[in-house]
Structure formats: structure tokens, C-alpha cells
Design an enzyme around this catalytic site. Structure first.
Site, PDB file in Angstrom:
ATOM      1  N   ARG A   1       0.859  -1.187   0.000  1.00 27.44           N
ATOM      2  CA  ARG A   1       0.000   0.000   0.000  1.00 27.44           C
ATOM      3  C   ARG A   1       0.901   1.246   0.000  1.00 27.44           C
ATOM      4  NH1 ARG A   1      -3.456  -2.787  -1.585  1.00 27.44           N
ATOM      5  NH2 ARG A   1      -5.445  -3.340  -0.625  1.00 27.44           N
TER       6      ARG A   1
ATOM      7  N   HIS B   1      -0.861   0.266  -9.919  1.00 28.63           N
ATOM      8  CA  HIS B   1      -1.518  -0.686  -8.996  1.00 28.63           C
ATOM      9  C   HIS B   1      -1.998  -1.932  -9.760  1.00 28.63           C
ATOM     10  CE1 HIS B   1      -3.754  -1.018  -4.923  1.00 28.63           C
ATOM     11  NE2 HIS B   1      -3.504  -2.231  -5.422  1.00 28.63           N
TER      12      HIS B   1
HETATM   13  N1  LIG Z   1      -0.541  -4.166  -5.233  1.00 25.15           N
HETATM   14  C1  LIG Z   1      -1.502  -5.034  -5.363  1.00 25.15           C
HETATM   15  O1  LIG Z   1      -2.020  -5.220  -6.461  1.00 25.15           O
HETATM   16  C2  LIG Z   1      -1.908  -5.856  -4.174  1.00 25.15           C
HETATM   17  C3  LIG Z   1      -2.701  -7.001  -4.376  1.00 25.15           C
HETATM   18  C4  LIG Z   1      -3.038  -7.790  -3.282  1.00 25.15           C
HETATM   19  C5  LIG Z   1      -2.592  -7.447  -2.018  1.00 25.15           C
HETATM   20  N2  LIG Z   1      -1.828  -6.337  -1.846  1.00 25.15           N
HETATM   21  C6  LIG Z   1      -1.329  -5.980  -0.495  1.00 25.15           C
HETATM   22  O2  LIG Z   1      -0.556  -7.058   0.005  1.00 25.15           O
HETATM   23  C7  LIG Z   1      -0.815  -7.182   1.404  1.00 25.15           C
HETATM   24  C8  LIG Z   1      -0.398  -8.553   1.907  1.00 25.15           C
HETATM   25  O3  LIG Z   1      -1.302  -9.553   1.426  1.00 25.15           O
HETATM   26  P1  LIG Z   1      -1.302 -11.042   2.020  1.00 25.15           P
HETATM   27  O4  LIG Z   1      -2.435 -11.743   1.398  1.00 25.15           O
HETATM   28  O5  LIG Z   1       0.052 -11.657   1.881  1.00 25.15           O
HETATM   29  O6  LIG Z   1      -1.583 -10.729   3.560  1.00 25.15           O
HETATM   30  P2  LIG Z   1      -1.499 -11.733   4.815  1.00 25.15           P
HETATM   31  O7  LIG Z   1      -1.655 -13.123   4.359  1.00 25.15           O
HETATM   32  O8  LIG Z   1      -2.448 -11.167   5.824  1.00 25.15           O
HETATM   33  O9  LIG Z   1       0.005 -11.570   5.359  1.00 25.15           O
HETATM   34  C9  LIG Z   1       0.450 -10.438   6.030  1.00 25.15           C
HETATM   35  C10 LIG Z   1       1.867 -10.671   6.535  1.00 25.15           C
HETATM   36  O10 LIG Z   1       2.345  -9.465   7.136  1.00 25.15           O
HETATM   37  C11 LIG Z   1       2.837  -9.752   8.441  1.00 25.15           C
HETATM   38  N3  LIG Z   1       2.631  -8.611   9.344  1.00 25.15           N
HETATM   39  C12 LIG Z   1       1.471  -7.972   9.628  1.00 25.15           C
HETATM   40  N4  LIG Z   1       1.676  -6.979  10.513  1.00 25.15           N
HETATM   41  C13 LIG Z   1       3.000  -7.016  10.817  1.00 25.15           C
HETATM   42  C14 LIG Z   1       3.818  -6.275  11.690  1.00 25.15           C
HETATM   43  N5  LIG Z   1       3.330  -5.270  12.449  1.00 25.15           N
HETATM   44  N6  LIG Z   1       5.134  -6.584  11.752  1.00 25.15           N
HETATM   45  C15 LIG Z   1       5.643  -7.588  11.013  1.00 25.15           C
HETATM   46  N7  LIG Z   1       4.911  -8.345  10.155  1.00 25.15           N
HETATM   47  C16 LIG Z   1       3.611  -8.052  10.064  1.00 25.15           C
HETATM   48  C17 LIG Z   1       2.039 -10.943   8.904  1.00 25.15           C
HETATM   49  O11 LIG Z   1       2.729 -11.591   9.959  1.00 25.15           O
HETATM   50  P3  LIG Z   1       2.160 -12.945  10.634  1.00 25.15           P
HETATM   51  O12 LIG Z   1       2.360 -14.010   9.559  1.00 25.15           O
HETATM   52  O13 LIG Z   1       3.018 -13.162  11.803  1.00 25.15           O
HETATM   53  O14 LIG Z   1       0.710 -12.694  10.921  1.00 25.15           O
HETATM   54  C18 LIG Z   1       1.958 -11.762   7.609  1.00 25.15           C
HETATM   55  O15 LIG Z   1       3.129 -12.514   7.437  1.00 25.15           O
HETATM   56  C19 LIG Z   1      -2.312  -6.881   1.496  1.00 25.15           C
HETATM   57  O16 LIG Z   1      -2.673  -6.482   2.806  1.00 25.15           O
HETATM   58  C20 LIG Z   1      -2.481  -5.752   0.495  1.00 25.15           C
HETATM   59  O17 LIG Z   1      -2.291  -4.503   1.132  1.00 25.15           O
HETATM   60  C21 LIG Z   1      -1.488  -5.537  -2.894  1.00 25.15           C
END
Ligand SMILES: NC(=O)c1ccc[n+]([C@@H]2O[C@H](COP(=O)([O-])OP(=O)(O)OC[C@H]3O[C@@H](n4cnc5c(N)ncnc54)[C@H](OP(=O)(O)O)[C@@H]3O)[C@@H](O)[C@H]2O)c1
Length: 306
Positions: A221, A269
Site C-alpha cells: 500500500r 496498482h
Molecule cells: N498491489 C496489489 O495489487 C496488491 C494485491 C493484493 C494485495 N496487496 C497488499 O498485500 C498485502 C499482503 O497480502 P497477504 O495476502 O500476503 O496478507 P497476509 O496473508 O495477511 O500476510 C500479512 C503478513 O504481514 C505480516 N505482518 C502484519 N503486521 C505485521 C507487523 N506489524 N510486523 C511484522 N509483520 C507483520 C504478517 O505476519 P504474521 O504471519 O506473523 O501474521 C503476515 O506474514 C495486502 O494487505 C495488500 O495490502 C497488494
């Protein structure tokens, strides 16, 4: 069963037809104010009014992985919030990050420029051992990206909130190990959710801790990155470049310096798009599971914000 569809920037008819085929016994309609109460909602950036009117929802399905826009709203307290769990996004994210990484590492942008000017140039090969790639966020997308990067034999580091053990990845967790993670990283990839803890995480203090000649790939983001801190570190030479897919304001404002900065590559994006058929199949399957009283994956911890 009633399903209400309320997705900004999305053409509703093909979604409604798809859900109609997947759940033939359900009524699914695009939300208009004053609608009858629905059992389930399929949303992207809905207005607060939608939540205020639809207080009886059992679950709210977000048609993306990031739920930061939903977390700003007052939601019906009993409703589960469910994010898309991969749905074809993880492989797209792996493609995008590997492309940005390899384009930088192999200096393909420089070769393209040389060729455009008719120059047959030579650059000394870089050593991948000297290019450790650090991935912030080892969730559904981050873990897939880490696996893909490891295939190209780069050293891979990963940072998450809770401790992890992933093959081929040096895993770091929590605040206590953040400094060691950053200091061991040359190419930083952000795949964190946007929460109060992670907002502005790529600021001057943290980006300065990357190895000299560092590179930033932000695919999470825009608000994870402090724009002016990145520009200052690129201009000082501490950072070599950045590939940015997400921005604080989207579309990126016309006068924003990222458009023209010579060390920044911008994409609109587009790193991992929601795939309609996969998303409909996943949500329909989860609605059927909930109706049978079974647990589902991808439920957001609202207190944690992801
Ligand atoms: N650009 C685009 O087109 C696009 C598309 C899709 C998604 N995204 C972005 O990608 C993000 C990630 O997606 P995802 O599906 O991989 O999410 P996810 O499965 O919820 O994984 C989030 C990861 O971040 C870690 N995390 C969260 N808060 C943290 C903190 N304070 N300190 C350290 N690590 C932290 C979590 O740790 P734990 O494993 O320990 O919980 C987990 O490993 C989404 O939230 C979205 O914003 C962007």
C-alpha cells in the site's frame, strides 16, 4: 439467501452473473440504498452507509487481499470479515516482484537505455550473494514471493509478526529482529498489510538501515512508504532505485515527483489483480461452507487489522 454486491470501481453485471451461476439458489443484487437486509456482502471500498443499513450480515467478503479500506468503517459486530486468500494473486505477485528484482539486478533498464541510443555496452556481472532480498510480510503473498525469489538463488530474508520457519528463507520476527532484517537486506520488498503498526514503515530511519545501493519494491500500500524520505535517499545515493505499484493517492497525481524521477519505475496498482472467476468460486465456496456450519480460511482478525 440474499447477497448484496457493493464494489466501487467494478462493473457489477459480470460479477452478478457469475455469482448467479455459482449460487443458483441465492438472490444477488447490486446494493442500492434502502435494500432489504442481506445475509452476505461482497464488497470493495463500500461506503459507511452500506454497513449502517446492512446490520444483519453474517459475513462480508472483500474482493481483494488488503482490507485496510474496510477497517476504517464501523462494521456490524457479528459479521465475519473475509479477505481473498490468493485467488490467483500470489503467482502474479511473484511474477511482478521477480521481474522488478531481475530488471534491477541484471541492469536491464540500463541496457534498454543503451540500446535505444545505439550503444553495444558491457556491464560487469553483479554477484547475487551480494544482493540479499528482504521480504516484509510472509503471508499468503509474501511467502509465495519468497519461494519464487529463492528459485533464482538470491539470499532471501523474511520478516513477519510471529516467528516462521520457511525453507530457503532466513526468517525474522517482530520489532526485536527488525533491525537485523533491514541491515541484512539490499532489495526490500513490502508485502505487509496496512495497519497502524505498518503505516509509514518505509521511512528515512528504516530505509537508511538497508545495505548501501539498496532497492525498494512496494507492492503493498502507498501509505507504507514516506514518499519524500524515499526521494531523499535516492538523491543522496544511499538507495539505487525503486519500483512502486501503489501510492498514497491513486491515480498518482499528475505533478507527483515519482512520475519523472529517473530512479523510480511506476506501475498503476497492477502487480496482482483480482481475478473474477477465481474470486467468485472462492467466495461462493466459502458461503456454502458457512451455510453448512463449517469453518473457512481467510477470516480477518479485526482487532489486528489484517
Ligand atoms: N498491489 C496489489 O495489487 C496488491 C494485491 C493484493 C494485495 N496487496 C497488499 O498485500 C498485502 C499482503 O497480502 P497477504 O495476502 O500476503 O496478507 P497476509 O496473508 O495477511 O500476510 C500479512 C503478513 O504481514 C505480516 N505482518 C502484519 N503486521 C505485521 C507487523 N506489524 N510486523 C511484522 N509483520 C507483520 C504478517 O505476519 P504474521 O504471519 O506473523 O501474521 C503476515 O506474514 C495486502 O494487505 C495488500 O495490502 C497488494
Amino acid at each position: 439467501m440474499r447477497i448484496s454486491f457493493c464494489c466501487a470501481h467494478t462493473k457489477a453485471p459480470p460479477w452478478l452473473e457469475g455469482f448467479g451461476r455459482a449460487l443458483p439458489h441465492a438472490t444477488i443484487e447490486e446494493w442500492v440504498t434502502g435494500d432489504a437486509p442481506a445475509d452476505y456482502a461482497v464488497v470493495w471500498s463500500p461506503p459507511q452507509q452500506f454497513m449502517d443499513e446492512q446490520q444483519g450480515l453474517k459475513a462480508i467478503f472483500n474482493i481483494g487481499a488488503g482490507v485496510d479500506a474496510l477497517m476504517k468503517l464501523r462494521l456490524p459486530p457479528q459479521a465475519l470479515v473475509v479477505r481473498i486468500d490468493d485467488g490467483g494473486m500470489a503467482v502474479q505477485m511473484a511474477e511482478y516482484v521477480c521481474h522488478a528484482l531481475i530488471r534491477h539486478f541484471r541492469e536491464l533498464d540500463c541496457y534498454e537505455d543503451d540500446v535505444r541510443h545505439g550503444a553495444w555496452s558491457y556491464r560487469k556481472p553483479r554477484r547475487r550473494e551480494e544482493c540479499p532480498v528482504g521480504i516484509m510480510g510472509l503471508g499468503v503473498l509474501g511467502e509465495r514471493v519468497a519461494q519464487a525469489v529463492a528459485q533464482f538463488e538470491f539470499p532471501v530474508l523474511g520478516w513477519s509478526r510471529g516467528a516462521k520457519d520457511l525453507p530457503g528463507v532466513r526468517c525474522f520476527a517482530g520489532e526485536a529482529q527488525f533491525d537485523a532484517f533491514l541491515r541484512g537486506t539490499r532489495v526490500l520488498v513490502c508485502l505487509l498489510p496496512l495497519t497502524p503498526e505498518t503505516r509509514n514503515i518505509m521511512n528515512a530511519a528504516n530505509l537508511s538501515r538497508l545495505m548501501p545501493g539498496g532497492y525498494v519494491i512496494n507492492v503493498a500500500r502507498g501509505a507504507h512508504l514516506v514518499d519524500e524520505d524515499l526521494i531523499a535517499l535516492l538523491d543522496s545515493g544511499h538507495l539505487a532505485g525503486a519500483t512502486l505499484d501503489v501510492f498514497r493517492t491513486e491515480p498518482l497525481p499528475e505533478k507527483h515527483p515519482f512520475w519523472t524521477h529517473p530512479k523510480i519505475t511506476v506501475t498503476p496498482h497492477t502487480s496482482a489483480r483480482t481475478l473474477r472467476d477465481e474470486t467468485i468460486a472462492q467466495i461462493a465456496g466459502k458461503i456454502q461452507a458457512l451455510e453448512r456450519g463449517e469453518p473457512i480460511a481467510g477470516v480477518v482478525d479485526v482487532g489486528r487489522g489484517y
